[in-house]
Design an enzyme around this catalytic site. Structure first.
Site, PDB file in Angstrom:
ATOM      1  N   GLU A 109     -12.935 -19.146  58.886  1.00 28.86           N
ATOM      2  CA  GLU A 109     -13.798 -18.798  57.946  1.00 28.86           C
ATOM      3  C   GLU A 109     -14.988 -20.052  57.751  1.00 28.86           C
ATOM      4  OE1 GLU A 109     -12.632 -15.571  54.750  1.00 28.86           O
ATOM      5  OE2 GLU A 109     -12.399 -17.024  54.769  1.00 28.86           O
ATOM      6  N   CYS A 123     -19.642 -25.431  55.126  1.00 25.75           N
ATOM      7  CA  CYS A 123     -18.753 -26.099  54.634  1.00 25.75           C
ATOM      8  C   CYS A 123     -17.697 -25.270  55.454  1.00 25.75           C
ATOM      9  CB  CYS A 123     -17.670 -25.092  53.498  1.00 25.75           C
ATOM     10  SG  CYS A 123     -16.484 -25.299  53.309  1.00 25.75           S
ATOM     11  N   CYS A 130      -3.098 -23.966  56.225  1.00 26.77           N
ATOM     12  CA  CYS A 130      -3.280 -25.224  55.904  1.00 26.77           C
ATOM     13  C   CYS A 130      -1.680 -25.297  55.615  1.00 26.77           C
ATOM     14  CB  CYS A 130      -4.170 -25.539  54.872  1.00 26.77           C
ATOM     15  SG  CYS A 130      -3.953 -27.543  54.084  1.00 26.77           S
ATOM     16  N   CYS A 134      -1.316 -26.691  48.002  1.00 23.41           N
ATOM     17  CA  CYS A 134      -1.472 -27.114  46.639  1.00 23.41           C
ATOM     18  C   CYS A 134      -1.446 -25.816  45.899  1.00 23.41           C
ATOM     19  CB  CYS A 134      -3.327 -27.770  46.606  1.00 23.41           C
ATOM     20  SG  CYS A 134      -3.340 -28.870  47.593  1.00 23.41           S
ATOM     21  N   CYS A 137      -4.727 -22.974  45.406  1.00 18.81           N
ATOM     22  CA  CYS A 137      -5.505 -23.052  46.672  1.00 18.81           C
ATOM     23  C   CYS A 137      -5.375 -21.891  47.119  1.00 18.81           C
ATOM     24  CB  CYS A 137      -5.170 -24.456  47.429  1.00 18.81           C
ATOM     25  SG  CYS A 137      -6.633 -23.598  49.295  1.00 18.81           S
ATOM     26  N   SER A 217     -13.302 -34.098  53.512  1.00 21.61           N
ATOM     27  CA  SER A 217     -12.176 -33.846  52.025  1.00 21.61           C
ATOM     28  C   SER A 217     -10.841 -33.882  52.856  1.00 21.61           C
ATOM     29  CB  SER A 217     -12.803 -32.769  51.538  1.00 21.61           C
ATOM     30  OG  SER A 217     -11.585 -32.454  50.930  1.00 21.61           O
ATOM     31  N   SER A 239      -9.277 -34.912  47.346  1.00 21.34           N
ATOM     32  CA  SER A 239      -9.537 -34.055  46.225  1.00 21.34           C
ATOM     33  C   SER A 239      -8.077 -34.181  44.811  1.00 21.34           C
ATOM     34  CB  SER A 239      -8.392 -32.452  46.790  1.00 21.34           C
ATOM     35  OG  SER A 239      -9.393 -31.935  47.802  1.00 21.34           O
ATOM     36  N   LEU A 240      -8.239 -34.933  44.041  1.00 24.25           N
ATOM     37  CA  LEU A 240      -7.791 -36.000  42.975  1.00 24.25           C
ATOM     38  C   LEU A 240      -6.940 -35.286  41.978  1.00 24.25           C
ATOM     39  CD1 LEU A 240      -6.655 -38.548  42.313  1.00 24.25           C
ATOM     40  CD2 LEU A 240      -8.477 -38.842  40.844  1.00 24.25           C
ATOM     41  N   HIS A 241      -7.926 -34.188  41.263  1.00 24.52           N
ATOM     42  CA  HIS A 241      -7.666 -33.086  40.091  1.00 24.52           C
ATOM     43  C   HIS A 241      -6.720 -33.593  39.696  1.00 24.52           C
ATOM     44  CE1 HIS A 241      -9.335 -30.734  43.438  1.00 24.52           C
ATOM     45  NE2 HIS A 241      -8.704 -30.609  44.505  1.00 24.52           N
ATOM     46  N   ASN A 316     -11.488 -21.885  41.273  1.00 24.42           N
ATOM     47  CA  ASN A 316     -12.180 -20.811  41.890  1.00 24.42           C
ATOM     48  C   ASN A 316     -10.837 -19.467  41.318  1.00 24.42           C
ATOM     49  OD1 ASN A 316     -15.000 -21.000  41.852  1.00 24.42           O
ATOM     50  ND2 ASN A 316     -14.585 -22.073  43.414  1.00 24.42           N
ATOM     51  N   CYS A 359     -14.882 -22.117  46.809  1.00 26.46           N
ATOM     52  CA  CYS A 359     -13.445 -23.849  47.427  1.00 26.46           C
ATOM     53  C   CYS A 359     -12.739 -22.654  47.003  1.00 26.46           C
ATOM     54  CB  CYS A 359     -13.639 -24.465  46.336  1.00 26.46           C
ATOM     55  SG  CYS A 359     -15.019 -25.889  46.883  1.00 26.46           S
TER      56      CYS A 359
HETATM   57  N1  SAH Z   1      -7.547 -29.698  52.649  1.00 27.83           N
HETATM   58  C1  SAH Z   1      -8.665 -30.543  52.522  1.00 27.83           C
HETATM   59  C2  SAH Z   1      -9.854 -29.982  52.387  1.00 27.83           C
HETATM   60  C3  SAH Z   1     -10.121 -28.262  51.671  1.00 27.83           C
HETATM   61  S1  SAH Z   1     -10.027 -27.651  50.477  1.00 27.83           S
HETATM   62  C4  SAH Z   1      -8.755 -30.422  50.818  1.00 27.83           C
HETATM   63  O1  SAH Z   1      -7.735 -30.375  49.934  1.00 27.83           O
HETATM   64  O2  SAH Z   1      -9.165 -31.988  50.265  1.00 27.83           O
HETATM   65  C5  SAH Z   1     -11.233 -27.738  49.404  1.00 27.83           C
HETATM   66  C6  SAH Z   1     -11.926 -27.975  48.405  1.00 27.83           C
HETATM   67  O3  SAH Z   1     -11.637 -26.853  47.558  1.00 27.83           O
HETATM   68  C7  SAH Z   1     -10.673 -29.165  48.012  1.00 27.83           C
HETATM   69  O4  SAH Z   1     -11.567 -30.210  46.720  1.00 27.83           O
HETATM   70  C8  SAH Z   1      -9.378 -28.602  47.235  1.00 27.83           C
HETATM   71  O5  SAH Z   1      -9.315 -29.284  46.124  1.00 27.83           O
HETATM   72  C9  SAH Z   1     -10.608 -27.888  46.063  1.00 27.83           C
HETATM   73  N2  SAH Z   1     -10.045 -26.511  45.854  1.00 27.83           N
HETATM   74  C10 SAH Z   1      -8.915 -25.288  46.969  1.00 27.83           C
HETATM   75  N3  SAH Z   1      -8.865 -25.035  45.661  1.00 27.83           N
HETATM   76  C11 SAH Z   1      -9.790 -24.508  44.811  1.00 27.83           C
HETATM   77  C12 SAH Z   1      -9.525 -23.624  43.969  1.00 27.83           C
HETATM   78  N4  SAH Z   1      -9.097 -22.326  43.894  1.00 27.83           N
HETATM   79  N5  SAH Z   1     -11.066 -23.776  43.109  1.00 27.83           N
HETATM   80  C13 SAH Z   1     -11.992 -24.723  43.427  1.00 27.83           C
HETATM   81  N6  SAH Z   1     -11.573 -25.504  43.712  1.00 27.83           N
HETATM   82  C14 SAH Z   1     -10.335 -25.474  45.155  1.00 27.83           C
HETATM   83 FE1  SF4 Z   2      -4.829 -27.423  52.090  1.00 22.09          FE
HETATM   84 FE2  SF4 Z   2      -6.948 -28.410  50.288  1.00 22.09          FE
HETATM   85 FE3  SF4 Z   2      -5.689 -26.424  50.084  1.00 22.09          FE
HETATM   86 FE4  SF4 Z   2      -4.794 -28.221  49.107  1.00 22.09          FE
HETATM   87  S1  SF4 Z   2      -6.383 -27.918  48.805  1.00 22.09           S
HETATM   88  S2  SF4 Z   2      -3.452 -25.947  50.047  1.00 22.09           S
HETATM   89  S3  SF4 Z   2      -4.849 -29.648  51.481  1.00 22.09           S
HETATM   90  S4  SF4 Z   2      -6.586 -26.669  52.179  1.00 22.09           S
END
Ligand code: SAH
Ligand code: SF4
Length: 386
Positions: A109, A123, A130, A134, A137, A217, A239-241, A316, A359
């Site tokens: 996508e 994007c 992946c 995480c 995600c 990212s 992506s620190l979080h 999200n 995201c």
């Molecule tokens: N794999 C890379 C890039 C793709 S994810 C990464 O992790 O950085 C893009 C962004 O969306 C990242 O910051 C990720 O942490 C964030 N993300 C993933 N799932 C999410 C969700 N459910 N709600 C909000 N942000 C999310």
């Molecule tokens: Fe992969 Fe980024 Fe999603 Fe983590 S946040 S599972 S690295 S796409």
């Protein structure tokens, strides 16, 4: 090189698609096809390059400064095509999500998010699925994973430019003004192809998008970060979080391999980072998990000395997700602490939630759903059709 279906119907053409290829790849393809030496092949590439990447041509017949004989010879061996769009959804907020079929059963996508005025960000995905998991995600829950080729990455940009009808527009008159590698996948696990794609997208004689407008990212693949900066000069987002290793180990499991101190050290060394070119730190707001004032203060402390901006992302939701988004008051209180410490900390407005384009909501689970539909469809959508 990818072999594309030209007309989805009966005939599956086995021609090489030139769209999305790098200069070297096109040079090699032409050199082989017409037994050209390097120099004439390079000259021919320059001509074709402008047609493909500046004018957005999808037919050799449009390439009027090339002789008729050459055009017909080209069209016997090659095509200039886009991937097949299997689904195109437009959100009430104008966000557009495209589901692309790269090969049977292989889908990714990409999402176009219009901004203010004519600006907007695309994007793009760098992998199908992946390999990292995480916990917040959706993409990480997908089984099928493979790296995208540079061509498959570039072609996401090509087809969105088609859909926005903005080939040949100058930089100030473009809706697609920024590209973020924040779709499916971990770009630093596919650096070679991501770097080659960025070369094509930023090439001055083509799409010509400034490298400062391209952001990659990463969840924190520390050993590849310096190479990313050196090879691409792209902007970096992390992506620190979480602000401590215990929690980050859980949310972003790659942290067990490359913990926070190593990650921040790699940020300090990131080539080209400066106050004018700040590193973005993304922080997803999870209710009761990482959203206290104490964590906001710790975040500020950790980032000391790094030219940074902080992007707070409301979580999200997706079906079955084990988290909830923090309340709006909590997010604002968190942002306030970060702002007072002198950081710009925009709260990212969720976009395209109604079409599952925000995201972390991306997942081509449509693969299963569509398998039977695809069998039913005799032809589907022609290549390049919106
Ligand atoms: N794999 C890379 C890039 C793709 S994810 C990464 O992790 O950085 C893009 C962004 O969306 C990242 O910051 C990720 O942490 C964030 N993300 C993933 N799932 C999410 C969700 N459910 N709600 C909000 N942000 C999310
Ligand atoms: Fe992969 Fe980024 Fe999603 Fe983590 S946040 S599972 S690295 S796409």
């Amino acid at each position: 090189m990818t072999e594309l279906k030209i007309e989805n119907s009966k005939a599956v053409a086995r021609s090489t698609n030139l769209a999305g290829l790098t200069r070297t790849e096109i040079e090699t393809a032409l050199g082989c096809a017409f037994s050209l030496d390097a120099k004439p092949a390079r000259m021919r590439v320059s001509q074709i390059w402008r047609w493909i990447y500046d004018a957005g041509a999808t037919d050799f017949a449009e390439m009027t400064n090339i002789s008729k004989d050459m055009r017909s010879a080209l069209s016997e061996k090659f095509v200039v095509a886009r991937p097949e769009i299997t689904e195109r959804l437009v959100s009430t907020d104008g966000t557009r999500k495209y589901l692309l079929q790269l090969a049977p059963g292989v889908e990714v996508e990409c999402v176009f998010i219009p901004g203010v005025g004519r600006a907007g960000a695309l994007c793009v995905s760098s992998q199908v699925g992946c390999t990292l998991n995480c916990t917040f995600c959706h993409t990480g829950t997908q089984n099928l994973v493979r790296n995208l080729t540079a061509q498959e990455i570039v072609n996401q940009v090509m087809l969105v430019k088609d859909d926005l009808n903005e080939w040949g527009h100058g930089p100030e008159d473009r809706q697609l003004s920024n590209i973020v590698f924040m779709g499916m996948g971990e770009p630093l696990y596919n650096l070679e192809n991501v770097a080659a794609a960025i070369d094509v997208i930023s090439d001055n004689e083509g799409i010509s998008l400034s490298r400062r407008r391209i952001t990659v990212s990463t969840s924190g693949v520390v050993p590849q970060m310096e190479a990313l900066g050196e090879q691409t000069s792209a902007m970096l987002a992390i992506s620190l979080h979480a602000v401590n290793d215990d929690l980050r180990d859980e949310l972003v499991p790659i942290n067990r391999k490359y913990p926070i101190d190593q990650l921040l050290e790699a940020c300090r060394r990131y080539p080209g980072a400066s106050n004018a070119r700040r590193i973005t730190f993304e922080y997803v707001m999870l209710k009761g998990v990482n959203d206290t004032d104490i964590e906001a203060r710790e975040l500020v402390r950790l980032l000391k000395g790094i030219p940074a901006k902080i992007n707070l992302i409301p979580f999200n939701p997706w079906p079955g997700a084990p988290y909830e988004c923090s309340s709006w008051e909590r997010i604002e209180a968190f942002a306030e602490i970060v702002n007072r410490a002198g950081y710009a900390s925009p709260i990212r407005t969720p976009r395209g939630r109604d079409i599952f384009a925000a995201c972390g909501q991306l997942k081509s689970d449509s693969k299963k759903r569509r398998a039977s539909e695809l069998r039913k469809q005799s032809a589907g959508t022609p290549v390049g059709a919106p």
